[in-house]
Design an enzyme around this catalytic site. Structure first.
Site, PDB file in Angstrom:
ATOM      1  N   LYS A  32       0.864  -1.175   0.000  1.00  0.00           N
ATOM      2  CA  LYS A  32       0.000   0.000   0.000  1.00  0.00           C
ATOM      3  C   LYS A  32       0.905   1.231   0.000  1.00  0.00           C
ATOM      4  O   LYS A  32       1.726   1.436   0.892  1.00  0.00           O
ATOM      5  CB  LYS A  32      -0.922  -0.001   1.222  1.00  0.00           C
ATOM      6  N   GLY A  35       0.981   8.751   1.000  1.00  0.00           N
ATOM      7  CA  GLY A  35       1.619   9.646   1.945  1.00  0.00           C
ATOM      8  C   GLY A  35       2.828  10.376   1.377  1.00  0.00           C
ATOM      9  O   GLY A  35       2.923  10.667   0.190  1.00  0.00           O
ATOM     10  N   GLY A  68      -5.199  10.677  -0.942  1.00  0.00           N
ATOM     11  CA  GLY A  68      -5.960  11.662  -0.172  1.00  0.00           C
ATOM     12  C   GLY A  68      -5.459  13.090  -0.322  1.00  0.00           C
ATOM     13  O   GLY A  68      -6.256  14.000  -0.599  1.00  0.00           O
ATOM     14  N   ASP A 185      -6.075   1.682   2.827  1.00  0.00           N
ATOM     15  CA  ASP A 185      -5.526   0.724   3.787  1.00  0.00           C
ATOM     16  C   ASP A 185      -6.400  -0.530   3.835  1.00  0.00           C
ATOM     17  O   ASP A 185      -5.904  -1.659   3.811  1.00  0.00           O
ATOM     18  CB  ASP A 185      -5.455   1.343   5.188  1.00  0.00           C
ATOM     19  N   LYS A 244      -4.798   0.848   9.441  1.00  0.00           N
ATOM     20  CA  LYS A 244      -3.680  -0.019   9.044  1.00  0.00           C
ATOM     21  C   LYS A 244      -3.531  -1.178  10.025  1.00  0.00           C
ATOM     22  O   LYS A 244      -3.343  -2.330   9.628  1.00  0.00           O
ATOM     23  CB  LYS A 244      -2.380   0.788   8.986  1.00  0.00           C
TER      24      LYS A 244
END
Length: 286
Positions: A32, A35, A68, A185, A244
């Site tokens: 995944k 970020g 995001g 996640d 997560k």
């Protein structure tokens, strides 16, 4: 590999990796990605290199990504104010269109292009493709935010059998064709379960799971699913880490070999965790 290493040291690094290469040959690793590691161009380049290297030594990586911050940036440019509940973005019809444009049309293509610079291997997908992710509405209050109901892994199996690298954007749809934005996640965990992955890896912007959230040096290098569940019942995890952690517990209890939470800001974090005995983050065992 650092240019400052002597030839003997470089050889030692390669020899240290050999047992892990043998162990994970033809094994699926779901990563995944999101970020800070995605936002920093230098780290994004290293990530692409790592994924291609994993594939080149016989592993079968699958990338599941979010986006995001990128969704929030476009919403801001369009004058739309984001709203969050329980850590999830409230998604009306307009926000869903924005999320699909960003995740499928921008972020997914950028990751595919970065990987393919190092080898024409990556194939971009959405959870809507071939009914890959069947979703259902989580709640009326959150709008078009979905939960994973099922993963149809057949298309992923076919791509992996051809030694390709699937790159999956986490938009799913229900049986009527309605699209939903899915927490990346959660989606990564569901994909890892469906594929019976050897590893599920979360790249984050923290060092790993911490004994003390105020002390970055208190990284827990390894713990069991039961121990992590106890942490979930307490107050030691930050809100962003909870999805997560829940996915890690569920995945290893449903057949995934190990789950890992790594600091994506560390160059080559994936390689350090998978191919060295020390690792660089937290490993969750069954």
């Amino acid at each position: 590999m650092s240019a400052g290493l002597r030839p003997q040291e470089k050889a030692a690094v390669l020899a240290e990796a050999l047992p892990y290469i043998r162990r994970f040959w033809k094994r699926v690793v779901v990563v995944k990605y999101g970020g800070n590691a995605m936002a920093d161009p230098a780290l994004a380049e290293l990530f692409a290199q790592d994924i291609v290297l994993m594939r080149s030594v016989g592993m079968r990586p699958v990338v599941v990504h979010g986006g995001g911050p990128q969704i929030g940036e476009l919403m801001s440019r369009l004058g739309k104010e984001p709203e969050f509940r329980e850590g999830l973005r409230v998604t009306d019809a307009e926000t869903l269109d924005i999320a699909r444009m960003v995740l499928v049309g921008k972020v997914n293509r950028d990751i595919v292009a970065a990987i393919n610079v190092h080898g024409a291997l990556a194939v971009g997908l959405s959870g809507e493709d071939a009914g890959l992710i069947t979703a259902s509405r989580r709640s009326a209050e959150l709008g078009f935010v979905g939960d994973v109901e099922a993963v149809n892994k057949s298309i992923l199996d076919r791509l992996l059998a051809e030694d390709l690298i699937p790159v999956l954007a986490t938009i799913g749809s229900d049986t009527g064709g309605q699209a939903y934005n899915i927490n990346a996640d959660t989606a990564a965990g569901a994909v890892a379960e469906a594929l019976g992955a050897e590893k599920l890896v979360y790249l984050t912007n923290v060092e790993g799971l911490l004994k003390d959230v105020g002390d970055p040096g208190s990284v827990i290098s390894s713990l069991s699913a039961d121990e992590l569940e106890s942490m979930l019942e307490g107050t030691t995890l930050t809100k962003g880490m909870i999805p997560k952690a829940r996915s890690c517990v569920r995945a290893v209890r449903r057949g995934v070999g190990h789950a890992h939470i790594l600091d994506g800001r560390v160059p080559h974090a994936l390689l350090l965790e998978i191919f060295t005995p020390e690792g660089v983050g937290t490993m969750v065992t069954p």
